[in-house]
Write a protein that holds these residues in place. Structure first.
Motif, PDB file in Angstrom:
ATOM      1  N   ARG A  59      24.862 -28.412  15.301  1.00  0.00           N
ATOM      2  CA  ARG A  59      24.313 -27.153  15.793  1.00  0.00           C
ATOM      3  C   ARG A  59      25.180 -26.623  16.916  1.00  0.00           C
ATOM      4  NH1 ARG A  59      18.953 -24.285  17.230  1.00  0.00           N
ATOM      5  NH2 ARG A  59      18.324 -24.987  15.176  1.00  0.00           N
ATOM      6  N   ILE A  60      25.666 -25.399  16.736  1.00  0.00           N
ATOM      7  CA  ILE A  60      26.399 -24.687  17.796  1.00  0.00           C
ATOM      8  C   ILE A  60      25.362 -23.916  18.597  1.00  0.00           C
ATOM      9  CG2 ILE A  60      28.072 -22.886  18.309  1.00  0.00           C
ATOM     10  CD1 ILE A  60      29.578 -23.754  15.774  1.00  0.00           C
ATOM     11  N   THR A  61      25.304 -24.208  19.891  1.00  0.00           N
ATOM     12  CA  THR A  61      24.308 -23.564  20.755  1.00  0.00           C
ATOM     13  C   THR A  61      24.884 -22.404  21.539  1.00  0.00           C
ATOM     14  OG1 THR A  61      24.761 -25.160  22.506  1.00  0.00           O
ATOM     15  CG2 THR A  61      22.954 -25.686  20.984  1.00  0.00           C
ATOM     16  N   LEU A  62      26.207 -22.360  21.692  1.00  0.00           N
ATOM     17  CA  LEU A  62      26.856 -21.277  22.425  1.00  0.00           C
ATOM     18  C   LEU A  62      28.292 -21.167  21.936  1.00  0.00           C
ATOM     19  CD1 LEU A  62      26.540 -19.226  24.836  1.00  0.00           C
ATOM     20  CD2 LEU A  62      27.627 -20.978  26.233  1.00  0.00           C
ATOM     21  N   VAL A 108      30.795 -12.757  22.372  1.00  0.00           N
ATOM     22  CA  VAL A 108      29.732 -13.758  22.300  1.00  0.00           C
ATOM     23  C   VAL A 108      29.243 -13.814  20.856  1.00  0.00           C
ATOM     24  CG1 VAL A 108      27.476 -14.458  23.177  1.00  0.00           C
ATOM     25  CG2 VAL A 108      29.080 -13.255  24.682  1.00  0.00           C
ATOM     26  N   LEU A 109      29.459 -14.956  20.211  1.00  0.00           N
ATOM     27  CA  LEU A 109      29.034 -15.113  18.824  1.00  0.00           C
ATOM     28  C   LEU A 109      27.547 -15.385  18.760  1.00  0.00           C
ATOM     29  CD1 LEU A 109      32.030 -17.228  17.490  1.00  0.00           C
ATOM     30  CD2 LEU A 109      31.720 -14.745  17.456  1.00  0.00           C
ATOM     31  N   THR A 110      26.927 -14.973  17.651  1.00  0.00           N
ATOM     32  CA  THR A 110      25.496 -15.161  17.469  1.00  0.00           C
ATOM     33  C   THR A 110      25.201 -16.642  17.270  1.00  0.00           C
ATOM     34  OG1 THR A 110      25.329 -12.978  16.471  1.00  0.00           O
ATOM     35  CG2 THR A 110      23.511 -14.497  16.065  1.00  0.00           C
ATOM     36  N   THR A 111      24.358 -17.192  18.109  1.00  0.00           N
ATOM     37  CA  THR A 111      23.937 -18.590  18.018  1.00  0.00           C
ATOM     38  C   THR A 111      22.425 -18.652  18.125  1.00  0.00           C
ATOM     39  OG1 THR A 111      24.227 -18.857  20.419  1.00  0.00           O
ATOM     40  CG2 THR A 111      26.062 -19.541  19.027  1.00  0.00           C
ATOM     41  N   PRO A 112      21.799 -19.743  17.738  1.00  0.00           N
ATOM     42  CA  PRO A 112      22.425 -20.953  17.214  1.00  0.00           C
ATOM     43  C   PRO A 112      22.856 -20.777  15.767  1.00  0.00           C
ATOM     44  CG  PRO A 112      20.054 -21.205  17.163  1.00  0.00           C
ATOM     45  CD  PRO A 112      20.335 -19.866  17.795  1.00  0.00           C
ATOM     46  N   GLY A 168      42.736 -23.237  18.841  1.00  0.00           N
ATOM     47  CA  GLY A 168      42.846 -23.820  20.171  1.00  0.00           C
ATOM     48  C   GLY A 168      41.623 -23.641  21.044  1.00  0.00           C
ATOM     49  N   LEU A 169      40.480 -23.354  20.424  1.00  0.00           N
ATOM     50  CA  LEU A 169      39.243 -23.234  21.200  1.00  0.00           C
ATOM     51  C   LEU A 169      38.771 -24.618  21.610  1.00  0.00           C
ATOM     52  CD1 LEU A 169      37.475 -20.627  18.906  1.00  0.00           C
ATOM     53  CD2 LEU A 169      38.669 -20.179  21.050  1.00  0.00           C
ATOM     54  N   THR A 170      38.173 -24.709  22.778  1.00  0.00           N
ATOM     55  CA  THR A 170      37.675 -25.996  23.251  1.00  0.00           C
ATOM     56  C   THR A 170      36.231 -26.200  22.805  1.00  0.00           C
ATOM     57  OG1 THR A 170      36.991 -25.017  25.358  1.00  0.00           O
ATOM     58  CG2 THR A 170      39.205 -25.993  25.255  1.00  0.00           C
ATOM     59  N   VAL A 171      35.855 -27.470  22.655  1.00  0.00           N
ATOM     60  CA  VAL A 171      34.510 -27.841  22.216  1.00  0.00           C
ATOM     61  C   VAL A 171      33.926 -28.828  23.220  1.00  0.00           C
ATOM     62  CG1 VAL A 171      33.161 -28.979  20.388  1.00  0.00           C
ATOM     63  CG2 VAL A 171      35.092 -27.505  19.782  1.00  0.00           C
ATOM     64  N   SER A 172      32.656 -28.642  23.539  1.00  0.00           N
ATOM     65  CA  SER A 172      31.964 -29.572  24.433  1.00  0.00           C
ATOM     66  C   SER A 172      30.493 -29.617  24.051  1.00  0.00           C
ATOM     67  CB  SER A 172      32.110 -29.136  25.898  1.00  0.00           C
ATOM     68  OG  SER A 172      31.426 -27.921  26.133  1.00  0.00           O
ATOM     69  N   ASP A 173      29.759 -30.492  24.737  1.00  0.00           N
ATOM     70  CA  ASP A 173      28.306 -30.482  24.550  1.00  0.00           C
ATOM     71  C   ASP A 173      27.747 -29.273  25.300  1.00  0.00           C
ATOM     72  OD1 ASP A 173      28.120 -31.100  27.272  1.00  0.00           O
ATOM     73  OD2 ASP A 173      27.658 -33.194  26.928  1.00  0.00           O
ATOM     74  N   ASP A 174      26.439 -29.101  25.246  1.00  0.00           N
ATOM     75  CA  ASP A 174      25.849 -27.919  25.900  1.00  0.00           C
ATOM     76  C   ASP A 174      25.178 -28.252  27.221  1.00  0.00           C
ATOM     77  OD1 ASP A 174      23.615 -29.212  24.957  1.00  0.00           O
ATOM     78  OD2 ASP A 174      22.850 -27.515  23.823  1.00  0.00           O
ATOM     79  N   GLY A 175      25.647 -29.321  27.881  1.00  0.00           N
ATOM     80  CA  GLY A 175      25.096 -29.699  29.177  1.00  0.00           C
ATOM     81  C   GLY A 175      25.413 -28.678  30.256  1.00  0.00           C
ATOM     82  N   GLU A 198      27.070 -28.812  32.969  1.00  0.00           N
ATOM     83  CA  GLU A 198      28.425 -28.841  33.523  1.00  0.00           C
ATOM     84  C   GLU A 198      29.490 -28.579  32.459  1.00  0.00           C
ATOM     85  OE1 GLU A 198      28.899 -29.176  36.838  1.00  0.00           O
ATOM     86  OE2 GLU A 198      26.723 -29.204  36.982  1.00  0.00           O
ATOM     87  N   SER A 199      29.075 -28.263  31.245  1.00  0.00           N
ATOM     88  CA  SER A 199      30.012 -28.085  30.138  1.00  0.00           C
ATOM     89  C   SER A 199      30.760 -26.769  30.252  1.00  0.00           C
ATOM     90  CB  SER A 199      29.269 -28.149  28.812  1.00  0.00           C
ATOM     91  OG  SER A 199      28.679 -29.423  28.659  1.00  0.00           O
ATOM     92  N   ALA A 200      31.985 -26.770  29.707  1.00  0.00           N
ATOM     93  CA  ALA A 200      32.806 -25.575  29.823  1.00  0.00           C
ATOM     94  C   ALA A 200      33.508 -25.207  28.516  1.00  0.00           C
ATOM     95  CB  ALA A 200      33.845 -25.782  30.923  1.00  0.00           C
ATOM     96  N   GLY A 201      33.114 -25.793  27.391  1.00  0.00           N
ATOM     97  CA  GLY A 201      33.781 -25.498  26.136  1.00  0.00           C
ATOM     98  C   GLY A 201      33.532 -24.078  25.658  1.00  0.00           C
ATOM     99  N   ASP A 202      34.510 -23.536  24.927  1.00  0.00           N
ATOM    100  CA  ASP A 202      34.317 -22.230  24.287  1.00  0.00           C
ATOM    101  C   ASP A 202      33.184 -22.319  23.263  1.00  0.00           C
ATOM    102  OD1 ASP A 202      36.710 -21.062  25.524  1.00  0.00           O
ATOM    103  OD2 ASP A 202      37.847 -22.291  24.102  1.00  0.00           O
ATOM    104  N   ILE A 203      33.159 -23.447  22.551  1.00  0.00           N
ATOM    105  CA  ILE A 203      32.133 -23.738  21.550  1.00  0.00           C
ATOM    106  C   ILE A 203      31.330 -24.915  22.084  1.00  0.00           C
ATOM    107  CG2 ILE A 203      31.684 -24.384  19.150  1.00  0.00           C
ATOM    108  CD1 ILE A 203      33.252 -21.750  19.365  1.00  0.00           C
ATOM    109  N   ARG A 204      30.009 -24.736  22.179  1.00  0.00           N
ATOM    110  CA  ARG A 204      29.162 -25.812  22.718  1.00  0.00           C
ATOM    111  C   ARG A 204      28.187 -26.295  21.657  1.00  0.00           C
ATOM    112  NH1 ARG A 204      28.281 -23.457  28.763  1.00  0.00           N
ATOM    113  NH2 ARG A 204      30.467 -22.902  29.039  1.00  0.00           N
ATOM    114  N   LEU A 205      28.062 -27.611  21.579  1.00  0.00           N
ATOM    115  CA  LEU A 205      27.254 -28.246  20.545  1.00  0.00           C
ATOM    116  C   LEU A 205      26.055 -28.958  21.141  1.00  0.00           C
ATOM    117  CD1 LEU A 205      30.162 -29.961  18.551  1.00  0.00           C
ATOM    118  CD2 LEU A 205      29.243 -27.646  18.271  1.00  0.00           C
ATOM    119  N   ALA A 206      24.979 -29.009  20.366  1.00  0.00           N
ATOM    120  CA  ALA A 206      23.797 -29.762  20.792  1.00  0.00           C
ATOM    121  C   ALA A 206      24.125 -31.252  20.886  1.00  0.00           C
ATOM    122  CB  ALA A 206      22.643 -29.517  19.822  1.00  0.00           C
TER     123      ALA A 206
END
Length: 131
Positions: free
Chosen positions: A123-126, A64-68, A95-102, A104-112
């Motif tokens: 902003r990376i939130t997770l 788990v990376l330090t966020t935000p 090959g990491l996936t990116v999604s919003d931080d909603g 239902e989101s499932a990305g490895d990296i989640r953005l505001a």
């Protein structure tokens, strides 16, 4: 060895491997970074991690990376993938996936916000890497 014995051995090796991965990410002079990419692999933004990039969640076997964390957006677009480079610039993960931080989101990296506009910040939130 039986399948259950092999599975137990593989599970036992996961945590040491995660700790070794984290040590590799944090080693060297400088800081690691996350590059956010569009579908054509164009770098849209670079987010520099802080020293002590994260920790290991032993119960979930995840890094788990330090966020935000935030970075400047260089190009317009919607990121769909990410890669991480260590402090030396060497590729650490791809090959990491990116999604919003909603919810239902499932990305490895989640953005505001996944609608990136040059001159603004992302902003990376997770950020969670499964072990």
């Amino acid at each position: 060895m039986s399948p259950s014995h092999l599975a137990a051995r593989a599970a036992a090796a996961r945590l040491p491997a995660l700790y070794a991965s984290l040590a590799m990410l944090d080693s060297g002079v400088g800081r690691a970074r996350i590059e956010l990419l569009d579908a054509g692999a164009t770098v849209l933004a670079v987010v520099w991690m802080q020293d002590g990039a994260g920790g290991v969640d032993e119960s979930a076997a995840q890094l788990v990376l330090t966020t935000p964390m935030e970075g400047a957006i260089a190009a317009a677009g919607t990121p769909v993938a990410a890669r991480i480079r260590d402090a030396t610039g060497a590729l650490w993960a791809d090959g990491l996936t990116v999604s919003d931080d909603g919810p239902e989101s499932a990305g490895d990296i989640r953005l505001a916000d996944t609608d990136l506009v040059p001159g603004h910040f992302v902003r990376i939130t997770l950020a969670v890497i499964q072990g």
